[in-house]
Design a protein around this motif. Sequence first.
Motif: not given
Lengths: 168, 543
Positions: B333-335, B379-381, B519-521
């Motif tokens: 759900s990261q923007q 991140t998410d908002r 978390q990162t990709f």
Amino acid sequence: MNDRLAQEQLYKQFHGPMAAICTRYTRNEHDAIEVLHSGFLKVFKNMDRFDPAKASLYTWIRTIMVNTAIDFLRQKSRWYISHGDLEKVETEGVDPDALQRLTVQELLKLVQQLPPATQAVFNLYVIDGYTHKEIGKLLGISDGTSKWHLSEARRLMQIYLFKLANVV
Amino acid sequence: MNNLQPYEKYLADKLEQAPVPDKNEGWIEMRKLLDEELPEGGTGWSGNRKWWWMGLTVAIIISGVWLSQQFKEKEQRNDREAIAAPSSINEKKEPSNLTTSPAIIKANESNQHKEPNTAVYPNAENSQQKIVEAESRNNIKRATIDDKNNPTPTRFNSENRTSEGKHDVKKVLSNPFEKTKAKINPGSGAFYASTQQNHDKNNISDIKNSTEATLSNSGDILSQQSTGSSAYSIKTPEELAVISNSLNAGDITDFAYQDASKILGNTPLAVQPMKAEPGKTDKAFAKEMRTKSMGADNRKMSKRSMRGVSGEKDHELTFAAGLALPQSFAIGSQQSPAYGINAKTGKASDYVPVPFFQYHVNNHMFLQTELQFQAPQFTDRLLISQSQRPVAPTNGMLERNIYVEKLYYFHIPINLYFSPIKNFYFGTGLQYSSLLSGVATYQDNTYSNGSLQNSNSRVQGFKDDSVSAKLAPSEWRYQLEANYYIRRFTLGARYNQALSQFVNLQPSSTLPLTQGRNQTFLISLRYNIWEERKKSAYYTDAW
């Protein structure tokens, strides 16, 4: 000095008056706390530069807080330094009765509603006792501009008080 | 004293009594800030200074490891040169007095019928015949190979097998007669097996002793203990004659080619490929030895070629450094807002090249660290702050919400990579991440009588302020990575997740907790700008 206990004691001792200064120079509590903590951080970092022979600890810390607040206003707020026409400024008296009916919170809101530069000049001149020359040096403006901001503050305060008195 | 109007004096007095936030709560926040900026007991490094020091420390450690590696290699190279030099000198100083004089022939004839394992010294006139019991060939061979009295390891010890050893063996076996001649000291008339003190001499000594063992086994002259400390001096010309007679060039050459394998029969497997067949030429024998003994190294080369460095496959990679270009992707759900650092439009700041350093433990394992000075973190908002205050003139309420949109971190990952499949490396490790700054949306809502009247939003960067103080200043992350490594390029995909939450707070007393874990990709392309290779001893010495 980097002892937490000593820092806590110093912080709590000067928290009240310093927080009051920060509240007057900023527009809300959130910003006030930010300025307060930035100021105290400067105090703790530069504690070794404090010279008791030159000024009291209170004066030294207050100066740091005021400078921090002005820096904050410059960075975060839209800092308009207007160069108004002093000749056209009319200073009218404020009804003391209307003023006395207001609570401290309401008075604080009055000051906080002023434009940032005007608010700073009003605070520096009326409450903290700076002269126009000192204010000009501190804010990088001329004495005349400082005087104009003070007059503008008085004019706006009168309008606000008038509105508030009518509402109340 | 400034000229103040009467109401201003009253106002000043009143404002001095303005309500202030609670000092205990304030101290908790202040302490957090102090812990970050002025750590207790530390010198109070702040901001960029801290990172400069950390970067400098990492650079010093890497330089130190690299220099020590260089020094080690230099020492090894010197050792190899030192080993090579004396053997060549020995070859040049070979005495050339193995000519068979009539006296020697005579002496030889008189000793033709002696017992095979007995060396008889023909000083019969003085009744000073010395009979030295010769040891059997196997005994001598064992003594030669596993010489317990030899203070330094022999070349035929598999653990110490080096190219120099092969080289010496080849040289000696290709022309053993020269070596045998070298053992005869015409000045003193002594045929000796002196103790070889240094490493290279031991190599020659092994061959020499083996030769001696064979000679003595044939019963022609003598046997020598291969312990190096034993020596037998020939006192008279007759003795020399007997020895010289036995040193028939043809015999020795035959021995060298036929019996070398027997001498080395009990040696470890590593040297067994040197077994030669009778009648083989120098070249053929050398080729056979080279091919067989290179077996293990060939396997090593195969691993190296897996890495795609065929052009440089002769040398083992030890250090590498270069730059990487990472590309992060929003997951879950990261923007992914279109803002760069400090909320500026354009995302060029998201593509800061990343310097990396690799230390290759061996051909299929390496350690890597990077310095990601400014890495974006989607991140998410998340709502991290909500404050409300009344608006006096309108009797309304102003609400300010702060939403975190994007963060920027400084990362130092340390990963260990392993290659189970050709060209593919899988890595895992930990990453230290420190929050640098962020981008947030500041939303001001004005309510009047409970209904929203106005809403203004602005996107603004934050750094070292009250907003960033709400987020964890640093965190540790574990990560997994898969790389395709070809030549100097590496294409990798990495996933990492924080071990702790970067935000865990209640924006206001009426709202639920806001929590979030980073978390990162990302996909990165790396290029080794600089590589340090360890020159293999095997390949640097020419056959």
